[in-house]
Design a protein around this motif. Structure first.
Motif: not given
Length: 742
Positions: A210-214, A218-221, A235-240, A251-252
């Motif tokens: 389970e992966r939430d927005v946090i 965390v990975m992007i940061a 990673m951000f593109v994959k997230m969205v 995130t932003l």
């Protein structure tokens, strides 16, 4: 009987309600006053919830109040309630009375998980991970499990203190104890790994069910923190697009930092559009990150637009826009923003004042510098080392080295930056010997120099041009293990070049393992300043073979080498290739160099034609006409000189060098009345003239001889020797060298 009971009950419930209300409103003192009045009125209060509120209120005020409440609790026998004991324990901890807290903990007859967590949390809040972990292990031995909040705090402290072994221990415990299913714990563990090892973080992220927005944030940061901003954006593109998870403000902020890191304006604008589309532009953290991104990508106008549309700009917002203006050398705009801060009643802090000092340096404005200095004292910022060092640097750049010395000597603890600033400042003010002396003092004070210090030392040696001293500085760079750094290696190349030992410069250049464009540019410049134009052009060809693209500084060095070496054809060819082949901007310095090159070769017509072809904004710069005037002097071309002098004095009426150059040109043409008129005009306009000087090395000591200065103890002998040398040169037919300024 019934009515008396009802009245007592009403009084008790009223007291309970009032105390809780005051506590919830943060009215700690009023809560205690109401509680004490109820006790004096005979109201019996035994409810743990009320007592807990009173204990917490007392801890907010002072330890004295807490001990008073503790005594009353013991008299009433209310310490048997575990919640009351935990509140008193927490109260002593928050008052930093560790001895009393430990006494309470040991005497507690009914400890629970909260009791243990209070102790663990306190040590972790103090960043004492060693004792925090010890109490954590002891709690587990006694059969108590930590809460999720405790584990999250433990993981955060592990990350901030870089303790890898403890992190592995916690990871094992989390897996065995069943906390692995907690998403907050997983995210905290993931965040801890991003500070140590991104590969482990990637493996853990892939294993998470389970992966939430946090989790994604965390990975992007983590990628941005580890200088892998491009992976963070992917990673951000994959997230969205793949995970279909909407990013939040955190995130932003990381995404905008990634855009800043890769210096991509296009990606930054796309991220800005995404922010607007998601309606996250009202968040101050996001807005400040946008300002920072635009400024660091060189688009100050867009940063100002974001700033002007902010609903509420905080101090960080103001500092970001001021810093951005300074970073992009828009100093007048920076001052304008600083003045607007005062009008909006936003108080400047240390960061603001450091940036304002940058503008004082740029404008060389001593009165502004003193005003900032007064502001530093009024606000009590004089203990801030960064600001103190910035003040020293600003006074140095404003030519007040004595004030800088006073500030430097007043510092109780001088750090490496302080010493480096003074060494650099003394070199800047033409005192290289004093700069070397300060460096020796720094070593005697057992302060370890860093790369910046060594670069400043090398610069001082290059100004003094003493080979023995320069070799010693090179040795220091080697002994401090800083010579392999590309910036230090480049400074060594520059130093040897200015000492005239081009062989040592080339040897040092070859020893730089990871050369960048600055290293190549320094070597090209070294060849040029030592009259080796052919070698400079050869090195330019070597750059192509190593796939190193020259920049504007390299181009200027090549053109300067061609100018001094008389390689007009090669210089013009390279000048044309700057745009066509290398996609470089032809600035006023490059045009001035080509004008100088053509003028030195006596090609005045071509030089004039080039000036006419220049963009109007560049043709209005005095340096271009100065090159032409200098050549007019060398060739005694009085007609050309007379046309150029009015133009150059109109463009830069306050530059003393222009008056001296014009006077020298007239003197070379035999127009002595015009030469005297130029000097008289400079004096009438209150323009100070810095006398020219020459430096000669005698017995490994640098001796400076200033024009017109007869204070040297051997001045008469030196003048006699110079006259004999001049007479000898004239007899041998080489007096022409004097006329062309060699």
């Amino acid at each position: 009987m019934g009515s008396h009971f009802d009245r007592s009950f009403t009084r008790i419930t009223g007291t309970i309600s009032r105390v809780k209300e005051l506590f919830c409103n943060g009215s700690w003192h009023e809560a205690l006053v109401h509680f004490n009045e109820a006790k004096r009125a005979g109201v019996e209060i035994t409810q743990p919830s009320v007592i807990n509120s009173v204990v917490k209120a007392s801890s907010k005020l002072s330890n004295k109040h807490g001990k008073s409440i503790h005594g009353w609790v013991l008299k009433q026998g209310l310490d048997t309630f575990s919640s009351v004991g935990n509140s008193i324990l927490d109260s002593y901890m928050k008052c930093r009375d560790l001895d009393s807290a430990m006494g309470i903990f040991r005497s507690m007859r009914s400890r629970d998980s909260v009791s243990w967590n209070v102790i663990i949390h306190w040590f972790l809040d103090q960043r004492d991970l060693g004792r925090g972990l010890w109490w954590f292990r002891r709690a587990r031995v006694d059969g108590f499990e930590p809460t999720v909040a405790t584990l999250v705090l433990l993981l955060q402290v592990c990350r901030s203190t870089w303790l890898m072994n403890q992190l592995f221990e916690l990871h094992g415990y989390i897996t065995k104890s069943g906390f692995w299913g907690s998403v907050p714990v997983q995210n905290s563990l993931l965040g801890a790994y991003t500070g140590f090892d991104m590969e482990r973080a990637e493996d853990m992220f892939d294993e998470m069910l389970e992966r939430d927005v946090i989790s994604w944030s965390v990975m992007i940061a983590g990628y941005v923190h580890n200088e892998e901003a491009d992976l963070g954006l992917r990673m951000f593109v994959k997230m969205v697009s793949v995970a279909k998870i909407d990013p939040d403000e955190v995130t932003l902020v990381s995404v905008l930092k990634a855009c800043t890191s890769i210096q991509s304006m296009i990606v930054g604008r796309m991220a800005h559009g995404f922010v607007l589309g998601k309606g996250l532009d009202a968040d101050s953290f996001v807005e400040n990150s946008l300002i920072d991104m635009y400024c660091k990508c060189g688009d100050v106008d867009s940063a100002f637009r974001v700033f002007s549309h902010m609903t509420w700009a905080n101090l960080v917002s103001w500092n970001s826009i001021v810093s951005g203006c300074v970073l992009n050398e828009k100093y007048s705009e920076a001052l304008s923003v600083f003045r607007s801060m005062g009008k909006d009643e936003i108080e400047a802090d240390e960061v603001t004042l450091v940036n304002v000092l940058q503008t004082c340096k740029y404008y060389v404005n001593l009165s502004w510098c003193k005003s900032v200095h007064c502001l530093v004292f009024r606000k009590g910022y004089e203990s801030n080392d960064f600001l103190h060092n910035s003040l020293i640097d600003a006074y140095i750049k404003c030519g007040r080295i004595e004030i800088a010395w006073d500030l430097f000597n007043s510092m109780d603890k001088k750090d490496t930056v302080s010493w480096s600033t003074m060494i650099s400042g003394l070199t800047y003010n033409g005192e290289p010997d004093e700069a070397v002396r300060v460096f020796n003092e720094m070593i005697h004070a057992q302060k370890k120099p860093n790369a910046i210090t060594i670069i400043n030392l090398l610069e001082a040696c290059s100004v003094s041009a003493e080979l023995k001293r320069s070799k010693s500085a090179h040795g220091i760079a080697i002994r401090t293990c800083l010579a392999p750094e590309v910036a230090v290696g480049t400074a060594i190349v520059d130093m040897y070049s200015k000492c005239g030992t081009i062989e040592l410069a080339r040897k040092s250049f070859d020893q730089i393992s990871d050369k960048n464009v600055l290293s190549w540019s320094a070597m090209v410049a070294g060849y040029g300043m030592n009259g080796l134009a052919r070698e400079a052009l050869t090195l330019l060809a070597e750059m192509k073979l190593h796939n190193i693209k020259p920049n504007e500084v390299t181009a200027l060095s090549v053109l300067s080498a061609c100018s001094h070496g008389g390689f007009v054809k090669e210089g013009l060819s390279f000048f044309e290739s700057m745009v066509d082949e290398y996609d470089l901007h032809q600035g006023v310095e490059h045009y001035s160099c080509v004008v100088d090159m053509l003028s030195r070769a006596g090609k005045f017509d071509k030089a004039i034609d080039l000036i006419k072809e220049m963009p109007e904004v560049l043709a209005s710069k005095a340096s271009v006409w100065g090159a032409l005037l200098s050549a007019s002097k060398s060739f005694a071309n009085k007609d050309m000189g007379k046309d150029v002098v009015p133009r150059i004095l109109e463009l830069e009426p306050s530059n003393s060098a222009n008056y001296m150059l014009a006077s020298s040109m007239y003197a070379a043409c035999g127009l002595w009345s015009d030469a005297a008129r130029m000097r008289r005009l400079a004096k009438e306009r209150g323009i100070g003239v810095m006398a020219g000087y020459s430096t000669v090395n005698v017995n490994n000591r640098s001796c400076r001889f200033i024009a017109g200065d007869e204070s040297h103890p051997q001045a008469c002998a030196i003048q006699s020797t110079v006259k004999q040398l001049h007479r000898c040169m004239r007899i041998n037919g080489i007096s022409d060298l004097m006329s062309i300024g060699c």
